[in-house]
Write a protein that holds these residues in place. Sequence first.
Motif, mmCIF file in Angstrom:
data_model
loop_
_atom_site.group_PDB
_atom_site.id
_atom_site.type_symbol
_atom_site.label_atom_id
_atom_site.label_comp_id
_atom_site.label_asym_id
_atom_site.label_seq_id
_atom_site.Cartn_x
_atom_site.Cartn_y
_atom_site.Cartn_z
ATOM 1 N N THR A 186 45.101 35.257 42.259
ATOM 2 C CA THR A 186 44.521 36.345 41.471
ATOM 3 C C THR A 186 45.312 36.534 40.190
ATOM 4 O O THR A 186 46.535 36.376 40.167
ATOM 5 C CB THR A 186 44.494 37.665 42.270
ATOM 6 O OG1 THR A 186 43.880 38.684 41.475
ATOM 7 C CG2 THR A 186 45.891 38.116 42.664
ATOM 8 N N LYS B 133 42.594 39.544 34.615
ATOM 9 C CA LYS B 133 41.199 39.099 34.602
ATOM 10 C C LYS B 133 40.383 39.690 35.749
ATOM 11 O O LYS B 133 39.189 39.968 35.598
ATOM 12 C CB LYS B 133 41.127 37.575 34.671
ATOM 13 C CG LYS B 133 41.749 36.871 33.474
ATOM 14 C CD LYS B 133 41.663 35.361 33.641
ATOM 15 C CE LYS B 133 42.285 34.636 32.444
ATOM 16 N NZ LYS B 133 42.228 33.153 32.606
ATOM 17 N N ASP B 134 41.002 39.876 36.885
ATOM 18 C CA ASP B 134 40.269 40.294 38.079
ATOM 19 C C ASP B 134 40.077 41.807 38.180
ATOM 20 O O ASP B 134 39.172 42.268 38.879
ATOM 21 C CB ASP B 134 40.984 39.796 39.343
ATOM 22 C CG ASP B 134 40.958 38.278 39.457
ATOM 23 O OD1 ASP B 134 40.115 37.660 38.785
ATOM 24 O OD2 ASP B 134 41.778 37.715 40.204
ATOM 25 N N PRO C 79 39.036 45.324 36.463
ATOM 26 C CA PRO C 79 38.302 45.830 35.292
ATOM 27 C C PRO C 79 39.002 47.026 34.656
ATOM 28 O O PRO C 79 38.546 48.168 34.764
ATOM 29 C CB PRO C 79 36.942 46.219 35.891
ATOM 30 C CG PRO C 79 37.262 46.616 37.291
ATOM 31 C CD PRO C 79 38.388 45.714 37.728
ATOM 32 N N ALA D 238 36.326 45.948 43.030
ATOM 33 C CA ALA D 238 36.058 44.990 41.956
ATOM 34 C C ALA D 238 37.125 43.897 41.932
ATOM 35 O O ALA D 238 36.826 42.729 41.687
ATOM 36 C CB ALA D 238 36.003 45.708 40.612
ATOM 37 N N TRP D 239 38.347 44.272 42.184
ATOM 38 C CA TRP D 239 39.433 43.285 42.251
ATOM 39 C C TRP D 239 39.157 42.276 43.367
ATOM 40 O O TRP D 239 39.274 41.056 43.176
ATOM 41 C CB TRP D 239 40.756 44.009 42.498
ATOM 42 C CG TRP D 239 41.992 43.174 42.332
ATOM 43 C CD1 TRP D 239 42.054 41.829 42.124
ATOM 44 C CD2 TRP D 239 43.345 43.644 42.353
ATOM 45 N NE1 TRP D 239 43.359 41.414 42.021
ATOM 46 C CE2 TRP D 239 44.177 42.508 42.152
ATOM 47 C CE3 TRP D 239 43.942 44.894 42.532
ATOM 48 C CZ2 TRP D 239 45.566 42.607 42.128
ATOM 49 C CZ3 TRP D 239 45.324 44.986 42.500
ATOM 50 C CH2 TRP D 239 46.127 43.864 42.302
ATOM 51 N N ASN E 127 35.998 40.119 42.284
ATOM 52 C CA ASN E 127 36.302 39.207 41.180
ATOM 53 C C ASN E 127 37.263 38.097 41.598
ATOM 54 O O ASN E 127 37.143 36.959 41.150
ATOM 55 C CB ASN E 127 36.901 39.988 40.012
ATOM 56 C CG ASN E 127 35.869 40.866 39.324
ATOM 57 O OD1 ASN E 127 34.670 40.646 39.458
ATOM 58 N ND2 ASN E 127 36.330 41.863 38.597
ATOM 59 N N ASN F 141 36.033 34.348 41.073
ATOM 60 C CA ASN F 141 36.756 33.504 40.117
ATOM 61 C C ASN F 141 37.379 32.281 40.781
ATOM 62 O O ASN F 141 37.544 31.244 40.143
ATOM 63 C CB ASN F 141 37.832 34.331 39.402
ATOM 64 C CG ASN F 141 37.233 35.331 38.440
ATOM 65 O OD1 ASN F 141 36.127 35.151 37.955
ATOM 66 N ND2 ASN F 141 37.958 36.407 38.166
ATOM 67 N N ALA G 249 31.217 43.930 39.636
ATOM 68 C CA ALA G 249 31.334 42.878 40.655
ATOM 69 C C ALA G 249 30.266 41.797 40.515
ATOM 70 O O ALA G 249 30.531 40.616 40.783
ATOM 71 C CB ALA G 249 31.272 43.496 42.046
#
Length: 439
Positions: free
Chosen positions: A42, A46-47, A49, A308-309, A312, A316, A357
């Motif tokens: 991670t 980027k991951d 928001p 969201a983390w 993502n 990703n 997401a």
Amino acid sequence: MLWFHLCLLIIFVVIGSRIGGIGIGLAGGAGVLVLAATGLHTDVTKDVPWGVIGIIMPVICAIAALQVAGGMDYLVHLTEILLRKHPRHITYLAPFVTFMLTVLCGTGHTAYSVLPVIVDVSKENGIRPSRPLSIAVVASQLAIVASPISAATVAMVAILSPLNVGYLQILAVTIPTVFIGCAVGAFVAARQGKELADDPIYQKRLADGLVAQSAASHEGYKPKASAVPSLIVFVVALVIAVAYATSASKQIGLIAHPPMDASAAIMVIMLSCAAIICFVAKIPAQSIPDQSTFKAGMTASICILGVAWLGNMFVNNYMDVIKNAGADVLQQSPWLLAIILYFASPLLFSHAATTVAFMPVAVKLGLSAVTLLACYPAVSNYYLLPNYPTTVAAMEMDDTGSTRLGKTVISHPFVVPGTVAIVVAVLLNFAWAPVVLGM
């Protein structure tokens, strides 16, 4: 390993939804830890928001300051006057006022103060409370995608900016279509269930003395001296934020070299708004964190941070696989994105979290801006499971028993008008978005 990690992701999302409230964010953080321990990587820059979270905090500060100053109470007072003046049309006016409150304040939690008024006015006029309550709650959630200062809208601006879609274009699409969707939902809600007088559960509760007499609570209301000035400050700040975001956009281009982007502008304008309200209304700044709107906003921030983390991080790490598996299907049937969002949003408990997401993934899969905007209202499905705070509050406040669960967990008055409203909004968006975007 993809399926293993996907199962882990789903498990932690389900655990978070079972915990409820801030639990979805906490479980998301735990899920990130487990995914990292089982081989995924991670990048927090980027991951997570951060932009969306950064928007929520200043906006919530401004709204909480408005609440302390009495501006929120004054808005509710005005809506109560409107509803009591036209009681026979409450099923259509109730969603209108909750829609406007959410658009103005950027949060559906403003509906709490209006729900008791809807129940009282309905009982006074022999109207089944579940009818206006159901669509009022739905409208308060759908309006998030039409609010210029909601975290979800700001997230969409950031997501669609690389596709040359600006702030004003997003609002030009969502505001009319979502409003029409809510209006059609109100038409459906007005025909749901038996008339109140014919409902056996209501008659039994009435006979048992469980139905309280309503009172015209607005008659003795006196707004705080700071209520109107604080409301004016808030509205002016909102107009400035929208005007700047529009002027600085690539599509309008009135500001050739803007000193900051739209997200940063909303942050500083709303922080300044809160400060000015504190000064004008002479309220202690330390009272802001005690407000219900502030607590709800901070809860939303943690939820977005965690879930969201988690999402993502998974996407990703497996983007190439996801592209190969899902791109063709979604490009051939873009409306499937709306169905995905419809069923994901009740689990994620946040418009912004659902948007952050899934929408970036849709962009990477090559879906058009029209498709993303058209499906956007589907992130508002918070009524499907009867565990969202405004849904629970509406059920608890209706002492007639008309707003109740049926035999199954999704058998309740919110489902049909809410689904109709979302379907209408999505269909209209597929027709209207190409016109606005010139595609």
